[in-house]
Design an enzyme around this catalytic site. Sequence first.
Site, PDB file in Angstrom:
ATOM      1  N   SER A 128      -5.842  63.233 -14.653  1.00  0.00           N
ATOM      2  CA  SER A 128      -7.216  63.702 -14.579  1.00  0.00           C
ATOM      3  C   SER A 128      -8.129  62.528 -14.201  1.00  0.00           C
ATOM      4  O   SER A 128      -8.001  61.966 -13.128  1.00  0.00           O
ATOM      5  CB  SER A 128      -7.618  64.343 -15.908  1.00  0.00           C
ATOM      6  OG  SER A 128      -8.789  65.099 -15.771  1.00  0.00           O
ATOM      7  N   TYR A 165      -6.820  55.605 -19.067  1.00  0.00           N
ATOM      8  CA  TYR A 165      -7.716  56.741 -18.823  1.00  0.00           C
ATOM      9  C   TYR A 165      -9.106  56.225 -18.429  1.00  0.00           C
ATOM     10  O   TYR A 165      -9.524  56.361 -17.305  1.00  0.00           O
ATOM     11  CB  TYR A 165      -7.782  57.652 -20.046  1.00  0.00           C
ATOM     12  CG  TYR A 165      -8.548  58.926 -19.794  1.00  0.00           C
ATOM     13  CD1 TYR A 165      -7.964  59.972 -19.091  1.00  0.00           C
ATOM     14  CD2 TYR A 165      -9.858  59.082 -20.233  1.00  0.00           C
ATOM     15  CE1 TYR A 165      -8.663  61.148 -18.829  1.00  0.00           C
ATOM     16  CE2 TYR A 165     -10.573  60.249 -19.986  1.00  0.00           C
ATOM     17  CZ  TYR A 165      -9.970  61.277 -19.277  1.00  0.00           C
ATOM     18  OH  TYR A 165     -10.679  62.439 -19.015  1.00  0.00           O
ATOM     19  N   ASP A 176      -4.545  74.781 -11.518  1.00  0.00           N
ATOM     20  CA  ASP A 176      -5.460  73.837 -12.153  1.00  0.00           C
ATOM     21  C   ASP A 176      -6.884  74.169 -11.729  1.00  0.00           C
ATOM     22  O   ASP A 176      -7.283  73.916 -10.598  1.00  0.00           O
ATOM     23  CB  ASP A 176      -5.104  72.397 -11.760  1.00  0.00           C
ATOM     24  CG  ASP A 176      -5.868  71.368 -12.585  1.00  0.00           C
ATOM     25  OD1 ASP A 176      -6.871  71.746 -13.223  1.00  0.00           O
ATOM     26  OD2 ASP A 176      -5.453  70.194 -12.597  1.00  0.00           O
ATOM     27  N   HIS A 186      -3.976  72.313 -15.594  1.00  0.00           N
ATOM     28  CA  HIS A 186      -4.351  70.922 -15.826  1.00  0.00           C
ATOM     29  C   HIS A 186      -3.442  70.238 -16.846  1.00  0.00           C
ATOM     30  O   HIS A 186      -3.433  69.021 -16.958  1.00  0.00           O
ATOM     31  CB  HIS A 186      -5.806  70.859 -16.292  1.00  0.00           C
ATOM     32  CG  HIS A 186      -6.450  69.528 -16.098  1.00  0.00           C
ATOM     33  ND1 HIS A 186      -6.558  68.922 -14.859  1.00  0.00           N
ATOM     34  CD2 HIS A 186      -7.005  68.665 -16.983  1.00  0.00           C
ATOM     35  CE1 HIS A 186      -7.168  67.754 -14.997  1.00  0.00           C
ATOM     36  NE2 HIS A 186      -7.449  67.575 -16.263  1.00  0.00           N
TER      37      HIS A 186
END
Length: 687
Positions: free
Chosen positions: A539, A459, A622, A657
Amino acid sequence: MNAQMQYPFTEKKVVRDEYFGTTVEDPYRWLEDDNAEETRQWVIAQNKVTDQYLSQIPYRDKIEARLQKLWNYPKFGTPFKKGGWYYYFKNDGLQNQSVLYQTKDLNAAPEVLIDPNTFSSEGTVALSGVSFSKSGKLLAYAVSKAGSDWQEIYVMDAESKRLLTDKIEWVKFGSPAWSADEGFYYSRYDQPDEKSKLSKANEFQKVFYHKIGTPQSEDLLVYEDKAHPKRYYGCGLTEDERFLILSVSEGTSGDEIWFRDLKDESQRGFQLLVKGFDTETNVIDNNGGHLLLKTNFNAPNYRVVAVDPKNPARENWKTVIPEKEEVLLGVGTGGGQLFMNYLKDASSRIYQYDYNGAAIREIELPGIGTASGFGAEKEDSEFYYSYASFATPPSIYKYDIANGKSELYKTAEINMNTSNIVTEQIFFTSKDGTKVPMFLTYKKGMKREGNNPVLLYGYGGFNIPMTPGFSVSNAFFVEQGGIYVVVNLRGGSEYGEKWHQGGMLLNKQNVFDDFIGAAEFLIKNNYTNSGKIAIRGGSNGGLLVGAAMTQRPELFKVAIPQVGVLDMLRYHKFTVGWGWAVEYGSSDAEAYFPYLYKYSPYHNLKKGVSYPATMVTTGDHDDRVVPAHSFKFAARLQEYHKGENPVLIRIETNAGHGAGKPTSKIIEEAADIWAFTMYNLGMEYEE
């Protein structure tokens, strides 16, 4: 099969932008219009090609059947107590949404309080938040549809299960803050235009007070700031409801704190407590007339301080619990005690203190993993918390606040033998000499012969740590002989604010270097080779995958960028994207444009390059990272890519999302991703 790929035609239209003397072409900008018929037809055509490809993978259906079996076990949330009742979420196994139960006795049969599966036939309407009044008599619950961040709030009588007439609309982020049983504070935006509500920038968030039994149109405006349209505002109350706290932020980092002492009749408006926006600070609770804060002011790993609201200047702050070598993630309260959640090398450490900062004990945990749920009310003598690791399904423990004893309450019984799964933590040296940790999870007996399939996950941003957690989907990959790797990249909070800052703004390339360095380490140390590495992230992690595959396409065989931020020059122009500028910087600023342009995945695809086998995933609803990012990236990838690796996009309908996605859609997506990944890594399905 890969050699026969025929992609849909995507029209290119002349669009040019000037950035500080640099001309940038954006021929696929028309795909940003999610309401246009030509965009809708493009989505249909792309999904058709993707579905055809996936349907030809010989073991795709077997993977879905196996995942269905693995998923089908009871999943319990951590119980919590309100007004003499216990509450917890439970999913029987394959229910699309978890159900909220209530009971007076946790050993007795519970009653259903809210079943979100009754909200829609497809399970696409989710319960996105629950907030009880202090007495527990009333609860406000938030509902989101098709994965959107927009929420509607309803009010229920918890005792009678009667739904009241109250309905609040156009809410995003934050939960209601109750004032006794009379009403609550909440944040909302003005009603958006119906056509652009999933894409237009959200501005001018306001704070209101809603009195129970009245229409939303009569709600009292508590706070607004007409001079700063791009700020977030949220209200909360201390447990004794004496202090009303207003938190203000200009993005995902940094905040400013204001307060009202509701017992002080002379205080009419909010007064400044902590000036923003150069620190991360939040109110834990009050200790009499003083407020306890968790802050990283002069403490990059955070500390707890006491602040007198009448003399709030920082030089008057008193340290209650000093900064430690480990980063302080959060502070829970319960039974008049503080529960400090620290991270040591990305693993939980929990300590109990009193409100004056006296250490009481460390809470013993089963091992290297993630513990959460340390909180209750002041009058409570016990609470429940959860613990999990990469190789350990979630377990729930009952904790006695007075004697510090933990008692196993419930453990997940999954349809898989996890005793042969092991996790090890390894440290490697990144490009600039920084030591970076990663977790490797694999089956016992794994041999380092340079040919193991690997899924590399990361991430690396927004101060969010990647800590151990159990996933049946990832366990499936391990069951199939893969190594599941989580890299604790800079940009997260694993080692405090310095670690976060090391991967943000003009340091963002460090995140990509860490990820690339992890892959190179695994190859060099004979775990795998470049033809056996898949990378995945969502993301901000989708940005990570997009940057890694454009910078080092030869290093990876498969790439799965999910709901990714892939156009770094225009991300801030949609919904709440402006709030990420504190993390990324903005292309509107001359200092940041060249840096963003240099790594923006959409802008760094090159003609004639053989990219990894790629499946971009997104959702048509999203409104966090709008699907235009994925649409434009996939269109240009298909145009520029040279070679036999497939480059596809999978667009989920009635999905956003990720939050609130129904179980059925989660399993379908997981089956598609693992089928695509395994097939392109040359793996066989093992029964």
